[in-house]
Design a protein around this motif. Sequence first.
Motif, short mmCIF file in Angstrom:
data_model
loop_
_atom_site.label_atom_id
_atom_site.label_comp_id
_atom_site.label_asym_id
_atom_site.label_seq_id
_atom_site.Cartn_x
_atom_site.Cartn_y
_atom_site.Cartn_z
N VAL A 297 0.83 -1.21 0.00
CA VAL A 297 0.00 0.00 0.00
C VAL A 297 0.87 1.26 0.00
O VAL A 297 0.63 2.20 -0.77
N ILE A 298 1.89 1.28 0.84
CA ILE A 298 2.77 2.44 0.91
C ILE A 298 3.47 2.67 -0.43
O ILE A 298 3.55 3.80 -0.93
N ALA A 299 3.97 1.60 -1.04
CA ALA A 299 4.67 1.72 -2.32
C ALA A 299 3.72 2.18 -3.42
O ALA A 299 4.09 3.03 -4.26
N ALA A 300 2.51 1.66 -3.43
CA ALA A 300 1.55 2.03 -4.47
C ALA A 300 1.12 3.49 -4.33
O ALA A 300 0.96 4.20 -5.34
N LEU A 301 0.94 3.95 -3.11
CA LEU A 301 0.59 5.35 -2.89
C LEU A 301 1.73 6.27 -3.32
O LEU A 301 1.51 7.34 -3.91
N ARG A 302 2.95 5.86 -3.03
CA ARG A 302 4.10 6.67 -3.45
C ARG A 302 4.14 6.83 -4.96
O ARG A 302 4.47 7.89 -5.49
N GLN A 303 3.80 5.77 -5.67
CA GLN A 303 3.77 5.86 -7.13
C GLN A 303 2.72 6.85 -7.62
O GLN A 303 2.84 7.42 -8.70
N LYS A 304 1.71 7.08 -6.80
CA LYS A 304 0.68 8.06 -7.12
C LYS A 304 1.03 9.46 -6.62
O LYS A 304 0.21 10.37 -6.68
N GLY A 305 2.23 9.61 -6.04
CA GLY A 305 2.66 10.92 -5.55
C GLY A 305 2.17 11.25 -4.16
O GLY A 305 2.10 12.43 -3.79
N ILE A 306 1.86 10.22 -3.36
CA ILE A 306 1.36 10.43 -2.00
C ILE A 306 2.30 9.74 -1.01
O ILE A 306 2.51 8.52 -1.10
N ILE A 307 2.87 10.51 -0.11
CA ILE A 307 3.78 9.97 0.89
C ILE A 307 3.02 9.82 2.21
O ILE A 307 2.43 10.78 2.71
N VAL A 308 3.02 8.61 2.74
CA VAL A 308 2.37 8.37 4.03
C VAL A 308 3.42 7.90 5.03
O VAL A 308 4.49 7.41 4.67
N GLY A 309 3.10 8.05 6.32
CA GLY A 309 4.01 7.64 7.37
C GLY A 309 3.70 6.25 7.88
O GLY A 309 2.67 5.65 7.54
N SER A 310 4.59 5.75 8.73
CA SER A 310 4.36 4.49 9.43
C SER A 310 4.97 4.64 10.82
O SER A 310 6.15 4.34 11.04
N PHE A 311 4.16 5.12 11.78
CA PHE A 311 4.63 5.43 13.13
C PHE A 311 3.89 4.55 14.15
O PHE A 311 2.70 4.77 14.39
N TYR A 312 4.48 3.52 14.69
CA TYR A 312 5.90 3.19 14.65
C TYR A 312 6.03 1.73 14.26
O TYR A 312 5.36 0.88 14.85
N PRO A 313 6.88 1.39 13.29
CA PRO A 313 6.87 0.04 12.71
C PRO A 313 7.49 -1.04 13.59
O PRO A 313 7.27 -2.22 13.33
N ILE A 314 8.28 -0.65 14.58
CA ILE A 314 8.85 -1.62 15.52
C ILE A 314 8.53 -1.15 16.93
O ILE A 314 8.98 -0.09 17.35
N PRO A 315 7.75 -1.92 17.69
CA PRO A 315 7.45 -1.49 19.07
C PRO A 315 8.73 -1.46 19.90
O PRO A 315 9.71 -2.16 19.60
N ILE A 316 8.72 -0.64 20.93
CA ILE A 316 9.95 -0.38 21.68
C ILE A 316 10.52 -1.65 22.31
O ILE A 316 11.74 -1.85 22.32
#
Length: 367
Positions: A297-316
């Motif tokens: 999903v993140i990669a496909a959105l980037r191809q459409k010119g949309i940058i999204v975040g992922s906070f936080y991908p590894i729990p502490i």
Amino acid sequence: MIKPVNLQELHSPIQQELEEAVLRVLRSAAYCLGPDVDSFEKEFAEYCQSEFCIGVNSGTSALHLALLSAGVGTGDEVISSPFSFIASSASIRYCQARPVYVDIDPETYLMDTSLVREALTDRTKAIMPVHLYGQIVDMAPLQQLAREHGLKMIEDAAQAHGAERDGKRAGQFGDLACFSFYPTKNLGACGEGGAIVTNEASHDKMTRSLRSWGTGQPGNYDHALEGFNYRLEGIQGAVLSVKLKYLESWIEKRRANADLYRQILSSNTDLVLPLEEKTCRHVYHQFTVRVPDRARVIAALRQKGIIVGSFYPIPIHLQQAYEDLGYKEGQFPHAEKAAAEVIQLPVGPELKTVEIESVAESLTEVI
């Protein structure tokens, strides 16, 4: 390109005010603390409905000093969340104390307060709830536990400027509360910055002294405590005073953007939208959704010119830096599942309606 944060666009309408504020400090040469920091501290304390505000150089520094002022030290335990930015745990370790985690509520991503009692030990000194993404933790049960066991409460409100629960603002539930003014925050400096708010004069005195080498003021060489160089710069105080005037309107625009996302995305059953609890005013530092197959999903959105975040991908608790705490995968399943699935959609007040619509429609197509 639609980015998570566009500071140039956000600052554009107030650029002249910001430049005049910066020039005023440059001409005054009051670069470390000074009158502009003093003014901002008064304004932000009033905004948070608090007696005192102590400006420091980052949200992490604010957490560190708040813990020290709460008496947290070697061998103590502080109960917090494994699903947060690492600063919440790092600040505990700076005090030679141990972070003790409880899992999160899977709908709000906030500390599950029903689990805190069983995490208490005779070493527990404080509780540090994290008001993640702009919504306040259910504080009433934590306040009751703190009273019963003589614990200090420190709110990590780094993402919750102006958030409310039961009509009270972030900063009004604990002994101390800590904010970050990192540039991307809802109230951001033009550089680093942070603050502690409190209603207790003793915490005000202690943290004010600790931020400036244990003296309280630059140029004073009578060190009552072994302190730190955690002072807020004059330029940042001036910038924050300008931006604070617009914070409420920016919050309302974030909330309107969140409502628009909900209208467009609510029929998509493959998405889990953020929950805003009934007694809360969520300030949407992040608009967090859960998606299937996040990397695609993140990669496909980037191809459409949309940058999204992922906070936080590894729990502490699964971070390499905290292996020595002894936590294992599977101990906090809700935090781990959220970390694997969440993305954050652009929601800032600088975004136009057409951009929110474009993000929502693109996400629907991708899924």
